[in-house]
Design an enzyme around this catalytic site. Structure first.
Site, mmCIF file in Angstrom:
data_model
loop_
_atom_site.group_PDB
_atom_site.id
_atom_site.type_symbol
_atom_site.label_atom_id
_atom_site.label_comp_id
_atom_site.label_asym_id
_atom_site.label_seq_id
_atom_site.Cartn_x
_atom_site.Cartn_y
_atom_site.Cartn_z
ATOM 1 N N LYS A 24 -48.795 -54.672 49.922
ATOM 2 C CA LYS A 24 -47.897 -53.640 49.192
ATOM 3 C C LYS A 24 -48.615 -53.983 48.273
ATOM 4 O O LYS A 24 -47.947 -54.676 47.051
ATOM 5 C CB LYS A 24 -46.511 -54.190 49.462
ATOM 6 C CG LYS A 24 -46.085 -53.611 51.125
ATOM 7 C CD LYS A 24 -44.252 -54.438 51.057
ATOM 8 C CE LYS A 24 -43.893 -53.590 52.114
ATOM 9 N NZ LYS A 24 -42.520 -54.605 52.177
ATOM 10 N N GLU A 44 -53.314 -63.653 57.084
ATOM 11 C CA GLU A 44 -51.900 -63.815 56.405
ATOM 12 C C GLU A 44 -51.259 -61.783 57.026
ATOM 13 O O GLU A 44 -51.818 -61.262 56.706
ATOM 14 C CB GLU A 44 -51.867 -63.842 55.136
ATOM 15 C CG GLU A 44 -50.302 -63.352 54.069
ATOM 16 C CD GLU A 44 -49.063 -63.464 54.859
ATOM 17 O OE1 GLU A 44 -49.161 -64.269 56.146
ATOM 18 O OE2 GLU A 44 -48.297 -64.517 54.080
ATOM 19 N N ASP A 45 -50.337 -61.692 57.377
ATOM 20 C CA ASP A 45 -49.601 -60.538 58.184
ATOM 21 C C ASP A 45 -49.887 -59.376 57.009
ATOM 22 O O ASP A 45 -50.044 -58.428 56.555
ATOM 23 C CB ASP A 45 -48.496 -60.771 59.077
ATOM 24 C CG ASP A 45 -46.836 -61.330 58.276
ATOM 25 O OD1 ASP A 45 -48.159 -61.756 56.907
ATOM 26 O OD2 ASP A 45 -46.510 -61.895 58.582
ATOM 27 N N ARG A 77 -40.889 -58.479 65.764
ATOM 28 C CA ARG A 77 -42.249 -58.424 65.699
ATOM 29 C C ARG A 77 -43.315 -58.363 67.665
ATOM 30 O O ARG A 77 -44.097 -58.348 66.836
ATOM 31 C CB ARG A 77 -42.411 -60.690 66.439
ATOM 32 C CG ARG A 77 -41.651 -61.257 65.392
ATOM 33 C CD ARG A 77 -42.288 -62.406 64.532
ATOM 34 N NE ARG A 77 -41.109 -63.287 64.208
ATOM 35 C CZ ARG A 77 -41.051 -63.573 63.014
ATOM 36 N NH1 ARG A 77 -42.821 -63.340 62.413
ATOM 37 N NH2 ARG A 77 -40.772 -64.308 62.333
ATOM 38 N N PHE A 82 -40.313 -51.654 54.341
ATOM 39 C CA PHE A 82 -40.120 -53.284 54.251
ATOM 40 C C PHE A 82 -40.512 -52.407 55.871
ATOM 41 O O PHE A 82 -40.354 -51.560 56.459
ATOM 42 C CB PHE A 82 -38.796 -53.719 54.628
ATOM 43 C CG PHE A 82 -39.035 -54.488 54.359
ATOM 44 C CD1 PHE A 82 -39.467 -56.125 53.915
ATOM 45 C CD2 PHE A 82 -38.290 -54.969 56.271
ATOM 46 C CE1 PHE A 82 -39.135 -56.919 55.326
ATOM 47 C CE2 PHE A 82 -37.971 -56.216 57.304
ATOM 48 C CZ PHE A 82 -38.158 -57.672 56.469
ATOM 49 N N ASP A 87 -47.143 -59.467 49.336
ATOM 50 C CA ASP A 87 -45.777 -58.099 48.895
ATOM 51 C C ASP A 87 -46.588 -59.030 47.318
ATOM 52 O O ASP A 87 -46.458 -58.986 46.755
ATOM 53 C CB ASP A 87 -44.605 -58.563 49.988
ATOM 54 C CG ASP A 87 -43.560 -58.203 49.580
ATOM 55 O OD1 ASP A 87 -43.943 -57.094 48.116
ATOM 56 O OD2 ASP A 87 -42.220 -58.129 49.572
ATOM 57 N N GLY A 113 -45.783 -64.429 61.588
ATOM 58 C CA GLY A 113 -46.045 -62.875 61.218
ATOM 59 C C GLY A 113 -47.421 -62.486 61.954
ATOM 60 O O GLY A 113 -47.866 -61.712 62.129
HETATM 61 P P1 IMP Z 1 -45.355 -62.535 49.315
HETATM 62 O O1 IMP Z 1 -44.292 -64.116 48.728
HETATM 63 O O2 IMP Z 1 -43.372 -61.598 48.533
HETATM 64 O O3 IMP Z 1 -45.982 -62.296 49.058
HETATM 65 O O4 IMP Z 1 -44.262 -62.303 50.835
HETATM 66 C C1 IMP Z 1 -45.501 -62.350 51.631
HETATM 67 C C2 IMP Z 1 -44.577 -62.565 53.236
HETATM 68 O O5 IMP Z 1 -43.320 -62.218 53.125
HETATM 69 C C3 IMP Z 1 -45.007 -62.203 54.196
HETATM 70 O O6 IMP Z 1 -45.858 -63.415 54.309
HETATM 71 C C4 IMP Z 1 -44.411 -61.816 55.570
HETATM 72 O O7 IMP Z 1 -44.016 -62.921 55.960
HETATM 73 C C5 IMP Z 1 -42.820 -60.957 54.266
HETATM 74 N N1 IMP Z 1 -42.461 -60.352 54.053
HETATM 75 C C6 IMP Z 1 -42.858 -59.604 53.006
HETATM 76 N N2 IMP Z 1 -43.181 -57.579 52.843
HETATM 77 C C7 IMP Z 1 -42.814 -58.215 54.380
HETATM 78 C C8 IMP Z 1 -42.277 -56.221 55.150
HETATM 79 O O8 IMP Z 1 -42.528 -55.401 54.746
HETATM 80 N N3 IMP Z 1 -41.953 -56.483 56.426
HETATM 81 C C9 IMP Z 1 -41.768 -58.125 57.116
HETATM 82 N N4 IMP Z 1 -42.347 -59.215 56.470
HETATM 83 C C10 IMP Z 1 -42.503 -58.921 54.536
HETATM 84 MG MG MG Z 2 -45.762 -64.380 56.612
#
Ligand code: IMP
Ligand code: MG
Length: 180
Positions: free
Chosen positions: A131, A98-99, A165, A152, A102, A44
């Protein structure tokens, strides 16, 4: 056409470009004499990595690693390393690119693992999107592009089941497209 699946554009390519310039200035000040390794999380972060790093004005190296990814739109909470960094990170200044953050689960686990197994001199995080309201893990990025609401998003490297992507902006897809 994939662009017709987009309900709205949240952040345009131009806005991302401008924010990357601003972030790059701050990061350039911080890392001027540190020759850091920029550790980009696949897949990402690839677009963000290229847009951000072209404005960085100091010696640096690149590396990549791949944590396990989402299936669908929810995080499983389990993070595995699918591809480990190739560089010797020990005693190096490492900046994770990092992209999106969340829940923060992925980054928290990666950060803990890197510190324990690789012993970098320092470890910071730059995230394009945050987020913030969704955070459950105790972790914050050191540098953030944009704080976004809990929707999302796809594009600019981010996917829904590996698709979208390559859209040049951050957008939200139409509900019916999740069923595809
Ligand atoms: P976390 O572990 O919940 O913080 O998730 C982080 C990862 O989830 C990111 O590196 C993304 O790959 C994916 N992710 C979280 N939210 C989104 C979204 O809105 N769109 C696409 N990928 C997401
Ligand atoms: Mg990611």
């Amino acid at each position: 056409m994939i662009s017709t699946d987009i309900k709205k554009i949240l952040i345009s390519e131009k806005q991302i470009e401008e924010r990357c310039k601003e972030l790059a200035k701050i990061i350039t000040d911080e890392y001027q004499d540190k020759n850091p390794i920029l550790l980009s999380l696949l897949k990402g972060s690839v677009y963000f990595t290229t847009y951000l790093t072209k404005y960085l004005d100091f010696p640096l190296e690149f590396d990549f690693m791949k944590p396990s990814s989402y299936v669908g739109t929810k995080s499983s909470g389990n993070v595995e390393i699918k591809m480990a960094p190739l560089s010797e990170l020990k005693n190096r200044h490492v900046l994770i690119i990092e992209d999106i953050i969340d829940s923060g689960t992925t980054l928290k686990k990666i950060k803990e693992m890197l510190i324990k197994d690789y012993k970098p001199a320092s470890l910071k995080i730059v995230a394009l999107l945050d987020k913030k309201e969704m955070r459950t893990a105790d972790i914050e990025p050191d540098y953030t592009g944009f704080v976004i609401p809990n929707e999302f998003v796809v594009g600019f490297g981010l996917d829904f089941n590996e698709q979208y992507r390559n859209l040049p902006y951050i957008g939200v897809i139409k509900e019916e497209c999740y069923q595809k």
